[in-house]
Design an enzyme around this catalytic site. Sequence first.
Site, PDB file in Angstrom:
ATOM      1  N   LEU A 109      55.766   5.729  -8.354  1.00  0.00           N
ATOM      2  CA  LEU A 109      55.390   6.476  -7.150  1.00  0.00           C
ATOM      3  C   LEU A 109      56.346   7.606  -6.788  1.00  0.00           C
ATOM      4  O   LEU A 109      56.655   7.837  -5.622  1.00  0.00           O
ATOM      5  CB  LEU A 109      55.204   5.532  -5.946  1.00  0.00           C
ATOM      6  CG  LEU A 109      54.069   4.527  -6.086  1.00  0.00           C
ATOM      7  CD1 LEU A 109      53.987   3.650  -4.857  1.00  0.00           C
ATOM      8  CD2 LEU A 109      52.739   5.223  -6.315  1.00  0.00           C
ATOM      9  N   GLU A 154      48.145   4.965  -1.438  1.00  0.00           N
ATOM     10  CA  GLU A 154      47.673   4.939  -2.835  1.00  0.00           C
ATOM     11  C   GLU A 154      47.207   3.556  -3.276  1.00  0.00           C
ATOM     12  O   GLU A 154      47.277   3.230  -4.465  1.00  0.00           O
ATOM     13  CB  GLU A 154      48.782   5.460  -3.763  1.00  0.00           C
ATOM     14  CG  GLU A 154      49.090   6.933  -3.578  1.00  0.00           C
ATOM     15  CD  GLU A 154      49.565   7.610  -4.862  1.00  0.00           C
ATOM     16  OE1 GLU A 154      49.091   7.261  -5.953  1.00  0.00           O
ATOM     17  OE2 GLU A 154      50.417   8.495  -4.747  1.00  0.00           O
ATOM     18  N   GLU A 194      63.069  33.839  12.087  1.00  0.00           N
ATOM     19  CA  GLU A 194      63.398  35.048  12.862  1.00  0.00           C
ATOM     20  C   GLU A 194      64.807  35.540  12.513  1.00  0.00           C
ATOM     21  O   GLU A 194      65.044  36.733  12.333  1.00  0.00           O
ATOM     22  CB  GLU A 194      63.332  34.750  14.365  1.00  0.00           C
ATOM     23  CG  GLU A 194      61.994  34.242  14.864  1.00  0.00           C
ATOM     24  CD  GLU A 194      61.843  32.730  14.775  1.00  0.00           C
ATOM     25  OE1 GLU A 194      62.326  32.119  13.800  1.00  0.00           O
ATOM     26  OE2 GLU A 194      61.225  32.148  15.676  1.00  0.00           O
TER      27      GLU A 194
HETATM   28  N1  LIG Z   1      42.564   3.022  -9.119  1.00  0.00           N
HETATM   29  C1  LIG Z   1      43.360   3.149  -8.101  1.00  0.00           C
HETATM   30  O1  LIG Z   1      43.349   4.172  -7.411  1.00  0.00           O
HETATM   31  C2  LIG Z   1      44.304   2.061  -7.775  1.00  0.00           C
HETATM   32  C3  LIG Z   1      44.084   0.794  -8.219  1.00  0.00           C
HETATM   33  N2  LIG Z   1      44.924  -0.225  -7.850  1.00  0.00           N
HETATM   34  C4  LIG Z   1      44.598  -1.587  -8.287  1.00  0.00           C
HETATM   35  O2  LIG Z   1      44.433  -2.386  -7.149  1.00  0.00           O
HETATM   36  C5  LIG Z   1      44.802  -3.739  -7.480  1.00  0.00           C
HETATM   37  C6  LIG Z   1      45.703  -4.259  -6.389  1.00  0.00           C
HETATM   38  O3  LIG Z   1      44.997  -4.326  -5.176  1.00  0.00           O
HETATM   39  P1  LIG Z   1      45.169  -5.558  -4.218  1.00  0.00           P
HETATM   40  O4  LIG Z   1      45.300  -6.782  -5.045  1.00  0.00           O
HETATM   41  O5  LIG Z   1      44.091  -5.528  -3.225  1.00  0.00           O
HETATM   42  O6  LIG Z   1      46.604  -5.316  -3.586  1.00  0.00           O
HETATM   43  P2  LIG Z   1      47.193  -4.286  -2.525  1.00  0.00           P
HETATM   44  O7  LIG Z   1      48.014  -3.314  -3.264  1.00  0.00           O
HETATM   45  O8  LIG Z   1      46.114  -3.766  -1.638  1.00  0.00           O
HETATM   46  O9  LIG Z   1      48.187  -5.204  -1.728  1.00  0.00           O
HETATM   47  C7  LIG Z   1      47.685  -6.266  -0.969  1.00  0.00           C
HETATM   48  C8  LIG Z   1      48.822  -7.010  -0.326  1.00  0.00           C
HETATM   49  O10 LIG Z   1      49.418  -6.210   0.668  1.00  0.00           O
HETATM   50  C9  LIG Z   1      49.986  -7.054   1.657  1.00  0.00           C
HETATM   51  N3  LIG Z   1      49.721  -6.537   3.006  1.00  0.00           N
HETATM   52  C10 LIG Z   1      50.632  -6.110   3.894  1.00  0.00           C
HETATM   53  N4  LIG Z   1      50.065  -5.695   5.018  1.00  0.00           N
HETATM   54  C11 LIG Z   1      48.760  -5.866   4.855  1.00  0.00           C
HETATM   55  C12 LIG Z   1      47.635  -5.623   5.691  1.00  0.00           C
HETATM   56  N5  LIG Z   1      47.755  -5.112   6.916  1.00  0.00           N
HETATM   57  N6  LIG Z   1      46.418  -5.917   5.222  1.00  0.00           N
HETATM   58  C13 LIG Z   1      46.263  -6.410   3.963  1.00  0.00           C
HETATM   59  N7  LIG Z   1      47.291  -6.666   3.136  1.00  0.00           N
HETATM   60  C14 LIG Z   1      48.518  -6.391   3.572  1.00  0.00           C
HETATM   61  C15 LIG Z   1      49.370  -8.419   1.490  1.00  0.00           C
HETATM   62  O11 LIG Z   1      50.422  -9.277   1.163  1.00  0.00           O
HETATM   63  P3  LIG Z   1      50.377 -10.872   1.420  1.00  0.00           P
HETATM   64  O12 LIG Z   1      49.421 -11.389   0.410  1.00  0.00           O
HETATM   65  O13 LIG Z   1      51.784 -11.261   1.182  1.00  0.00           O
HETATM   66  O14 LIG Z   1      49.908 -11.089   2.831  1.00  0.00           O
HETATM   67  C16 LIG Z   1      48.369  -8.255   0.357  1.00  0.00           C
HETATM   68  O15 LIG Z   1      48.369  -9.287  -0.541  1.00  0.00           O
HETATM   69  C17 LIG Z   1      45.418  -3.702  -8.839  1.00  0.00           C
HETATM   70  O16 LIG Z   1      44.493  -4.108  -9.798  1.00  0.00           O
HETATM   71  C18 LIG Z   1      45.724  -2.247  -9.044  1.00  0.00           C
HETATM   72  O17 LIG Z   1      45.685  -1.888 -10.404  1.00  0.00           O
HETATM   73  C19 LIG Z   1      45.990  -0.002  -7.040  1.00  0.00           C
HETATM   74  C20 LIG Z   1      46.273   1.264  -6.577  1.00  0.00           C
HETATM   75  C21 LIG Z   1      45.456   2.391  -6.918  1.00  0.00           C
HETATM   76  N1  LIG Z   2      61.415  26.545  11.625  1.00  0.00           N
HETATM   77  C1  LIG Z   2      61.437  27.296  12.760  1.00  0.00           C
HETATM   78  C2  LIG Z   2      61.318  26.704  14.037  1.00  0.00           C
HETATM   79  N2  LIG Z   2      61.140  25.374  14.149  1.00  0.00           N
HETATM   80  C3  LIG Z   2      61.326  24.650  15.401  1.00  0.00           C
HETATM   81  O1  LIG Z   2      62.662  24.175  15.440  1.00  0.00           O
HETATM   82  C4  LIG Z   2      62.694  22.755  15.178  1.00  0.00           C
HETATM   83  C5  LIG Z   2      63.814  22.457  14.210  1.00  0.00           C
HETATM   84  O2  LIG Z   2      64.992  22.908  14.761  1.00  0.00           O
HETATM   85  P1  LIG Z   2      66.368  22.721  13.973  1.00  0.00           P
HETATM   86  O3  LIG Z   2      66.482  21.269  13.723  1.00  0.00           O
HETATM   87  O4  LIG Z   2      67.363  23.256  14.904  1.00  0.00           O
HETATM   88  O5  LIG Z   2      66.247  23.542  12.709  1.00  0.00           O
HETATM   89  C6  LIG Z   2      61.305  22.440  14.601  1.00  0.00           C
HETATM   90  O6  LIG Z   2      60.899  21.119  14.853  1.00  0.00           O
HETATM   91  C7  LIG Z   2      60.435  23.435  15.369  1.00  0.00           C
HETATM   92  O7  LIG Z   2      60.216  23.025  16.709  1.00  0.00           O
HETATM   93  N3  LIG Z   2      61.378  27.498  15.119  1.00  0.00           N
HETATM   94  C8  LIG Z   2      61.601  28.828  15.011  1.00  0.00           C
HETATM   95  O8  LIG Z   2      61.774  29.497  16.015  1.00  0.00           O
HETATM   96  N4  LIG Z   2      61.655  29.406  13.799  1.00  0.00           N
HETATM   97  C9  LIG Z   2      61.597  28.714  12.667  1.00  0.00           C
HETATM   98  O9  LIG Z   2      61.698  29.307  11.574  1.00  0.00           O
HETATM   99 ZN   LIG Z   3      64.289  29.012  15.903  1.00  0.00          ZN
END
Ligand SMILES: NC(=O)C1=CN([C@@H]2O[C@H](COP(=O)(O)OP(=O)(O)OC[C@H]3O[C@@H](n4cnc5c(N)ncnc54)[C@H](OP(=O)(O)O)[C@@H]3O)[C@@H](O)[C@H]2O)C=CC1
Ligand SMILES: Nc1c(N[C@@H]2O[C@H](COP(=O)(O)O)[C@@H](O)[C@H]2O)[nH]c(=O)[nH]c1=O
Ligand SMILES: [Zn+2]
Length: 346
Positions: free
Chosen positions: A200, A281, A46
Amino acid sequence: MKMALTEAKKGRYLTYTNPMVGAVIVKEDRIIGSGHHLGFGYEHAEINAFNNVSAQESISGATMFVTLEPCSHFGKTPPCCREIVRRGVKEIYIAQEDPNPLVAGHGIKYLKEHGVEVHVGAVEKTARELNEFYNFFYQNKRPFITLKVAQTLDGRISLARSHRTYLTDETVFENVQRLRADYQAIVVGSGTVLADDPLLTVRSMKLKYPPVRVVLDRSGRTTSKYKIMNDDAATWIFTENEKMIARFATSSVKVFFKSKWTLKKIVQQLAQQGIQSLLVEGGARIQDAFLDVPLMQQLIVYQINQLAGGNSLSAFQSERAAHSLLELKLTERKQVGNALRISLRR
Ligand SMILES: NC(=O)C1=CN([C@@H]2O[C@H](COP(=O)(O)OP(=O)(O)OC[C@H]3O[C@@H](n4cnc5c(N)ncnc54)[C@H](OP(=O)(O)O)[C@@H]3O)[C@@H](O)[C@H]2O)C=CC1
Ligand SMILES: Nc1c(N[C@@H]2O[C@H](COP(=O)(O)O)[C@@H](O)[C@H]2O)[nH]c(=O)[nH]c1=O
Ligand SMILES: [Zn+2]
């Protein structure tokens, strides 16, 4: 209002935890000014619209179109609703109420009490979609969560858990970069860090607010040698291993230690940190943990025309007993590079 929405989009990637907002000022059927929220900490839409009105024009008696309820609080800038009244705006069209409790209805109330004719709800659906994560966060008090998976036709994400299998091509990579740019945090498990050593980050754009990289590392298997621990973006580790605090004491990595973390508690903690959106991811165990809770709103699958078979790793795989099917609604299906991109909602 459609023009105000086009204005709002100019703030994309700059508003951070604030919404994108646009405003247009009309007098005697002529547009005399328009503006958008310039970015986190900067002028609201505004005020920017008022600033863009030429000195020859009189704002008094004008109509304003704004995509979000004008704010009523003293934040980083003074309240817009006061400025609207002070400038003599006679009538205002507001697309949606602001769900932020600091404002929520107070801006509209102030305007009405000060004699402005207020209309709420014009092009509301489109306005809400523009700030979907912001709206979801304030309405549900937790982040919007999307699970993203690259998989084979048989739903496998890697030939073996211990290493990375390259499934998708350069076009998908670009698509994922843009997807990442829309989120405030990206989550992976320690297994993925150890197997893939991913960065990432968003490499295709220079972002002012790059997503935080969140590593779920319960037993503390990661160290500073992994790329994700570099300073290209912030990195937060959630762990149950107290030694991780000392391990990362001299780095910029933030360690969230607790003797017991549940996924729900982690998501709560991220919400407390102001994170409104999460892109998960992988890997297999982390995706399955999010499926089990279930805390996700959206699933995006990039599916390639190849089969893995054998003991390759499934997209959602852990030791837990599977107990039910989760039905999702298809929202989009399109070819992106070598993959069919399938988007689904809960
Ligand atoms: N194609 C794709 O889109 C993708 C593929 N991948 C592949 O996936 C594989 C890895 O997967 P994965 O081995 O399952 O590992 P993850 O990346 O899923 O990690 C698992 C680990 O996360 C930790 N963890 C923390 N909080 C939690 C929870 N609430 N529940 C479960 N685990 C938790 C655990 O650690 P702890 O053991 O210490 O408890 C667990 O060992 C790789 O081969 C990779 O290349 C990976 C990403 C994307
Ligand atoms: N961006 C926007 C609004 N955003 C509002 O203001 C908050 C952020 O405030 P501040 O941290 O002061 O910038 C936001 O969480 C939302 O509630 N409001 C409006 O009148 N107009 C604007 O364009
Ligand atoms: Zn505002």
